[in-house]
Scaffold this motif. Structure first.
Motif, mmCIF file in Angstrom:
data_model
loop_
_atom_site.group_PDB
_atom_site.id
_atom_site.type_symbol
_atom_site.label_atom_id
_atom_site.label_comp_id
_atom_site.label_asym_id
_atom_site.label_seq_id
_atom_site.Cartn_x
_atom_site.Cartn_y
_atom_site.Cartn_z
ATOM 1 N N VAL A 148 0.838 -1.205 0.000
ATOM 2 C CA VAL A 148 0.000 0.000 0.000
ATOM 3 C C VAL A 148 0.872 1.254 0.000
ATOM 4 O O VAL A 148 0.657 2.186 -0.784
ATOM 5 N N ILE A 149 1.888 1.270 0.874
ATOM 6 C CA ILE A 149 2.749 2.452 0.971
ATOM 7 C C ILE A 149 3.569 2.648 -0.292
ATOM 8 O O ILE A 149 3.662 3.751 -0.828
ATOM 9 N N PHE A 150 4.170 1.560 -0.791
ATOM 10 C CA PHE A 150 5.038 1.685 -1.961
ATOM 11 C C PHE A 150 4.269 2.148 -3.190
ATOM 12 O O PHE A 150 4.730 2.999 -3.944
ATOM 13 N N PHE A 151 3.094 1.585 -3.415
ATOM 14 C CA PHE A 151 2.379 1.906 -4.649
ATOM 15 C C PHE A 151 1.513 3.151 -4.524
ATOM 16 O O PHE A 151 1.100 3.719 -5.525
ATOM 17 N N ALA A 152 1.253 3.596 -3.292
ATOM 18 C CA ALA A 152 0.495 4.838 -3.119
ATOM 19 C C ALA A 152 1.390 6.063 -3.242
ATOM 20 O O ALA A 152 0.947 7.115 -3.678
ATOM 21 N N ALA A 153 2.658 5.912 -2.853
ATOM 22 C CA ALA A 153 3.531 7.085 -2.825
ATOM 23 C C ALA A 153 4.868 6.844 -3.501
ATOM 24 O O ALA A 153 5.807 7.583 -3.288
#
Length: 195
Positions: free
Chosen positions: A151-156
């Motif tokens: 979630v973190i890698f692909f959101a930001a």
């Protein structure tokens, strides 16, 4: 098998390490033992409670058993991946730090789940380890925890470096660890004493 030299330029400082870290993060989700740590006491739980040991120390001891199983293998996997892909030592260190925090979170989360779904009426340990509700709930919760890097890698991803994203994962894990620790010290302690 793609040789590392055939990867696009910049891959080792971009998306590839992030994806590998996220994939490796799924390993601890299926190896958690803390979700059955209390249930394995069985009908002899009263012996554990009769000793002059603080409930917090019991929780810590049970979580540390889980940590000794998960954390070394997780860290070793990250180091080997870092060496194979020639990642920067700072990135590997950040991944290891975040990985250890994830293992600590899964250890404490397993205890919380086991307090909600204890199973003491077993005839052999296999029933607890393979056929209890706490194991199923813990695996589902572990998959959600392991999805945090994705979630973190692909959101930001386009806005931050991989090092920052790994540290952001560690920050999220630390907040969740604080939450589970507070729960275990307050509500969890009362639940344990009522078992």
């Amino acid at each position: 098998d793609i040789p590392m030299t055939d990867l696009p330029a910049g891959a080792m400082t971009g998306l590839v390490p992030a994806i590998l870290f996220a994939i490796i993060s799924f390993m601890p989700a299926v190896t958690s033992t803390s979700s059955v740590a209390i249930s394995l006491e069985g009908q002899k739980l009263w012996i554990l409670r009769a000793h002059p040991v603080r409930t917090e120390d019991i929780f810590t001891a049970k979580a540390m058993v889980n940590m000794t199983v998960m954390a070394p293998a997780f860290v070793l996997s990250l180091i080997l991946v870092g060496i194979r892909l020639s990642l920067s030592p700072i990135l590997v260190l950040g991944m290891c730090f975040s990985g250890v925090l994830q293992c600590a979170l899964l250890s404490s989360l397993g205890l919380v789940i086991n307090l909600f779904y204890p199973k003491f009426d077993w005839e052999n340990e296999t029933q607890v380890v393979k056929q209890s509700m706490s194991v199923i709930v813990n695996m589902v919760a572990g998959l959600f925890v392991s999805a945090i890097p994705f979630v973190i890698f692909f959101a930001a991803f386009s806005e931050q470096s991989t090092e920052v994203l790994v540290l952001l994962c560690a920050f999220v894990y630390a907040i969740l660890i604080a939450g589970t620790s507070i729960f275990l010290k307050t509500v969890g302690k009362r639940m344990f004493l009522r078992l």
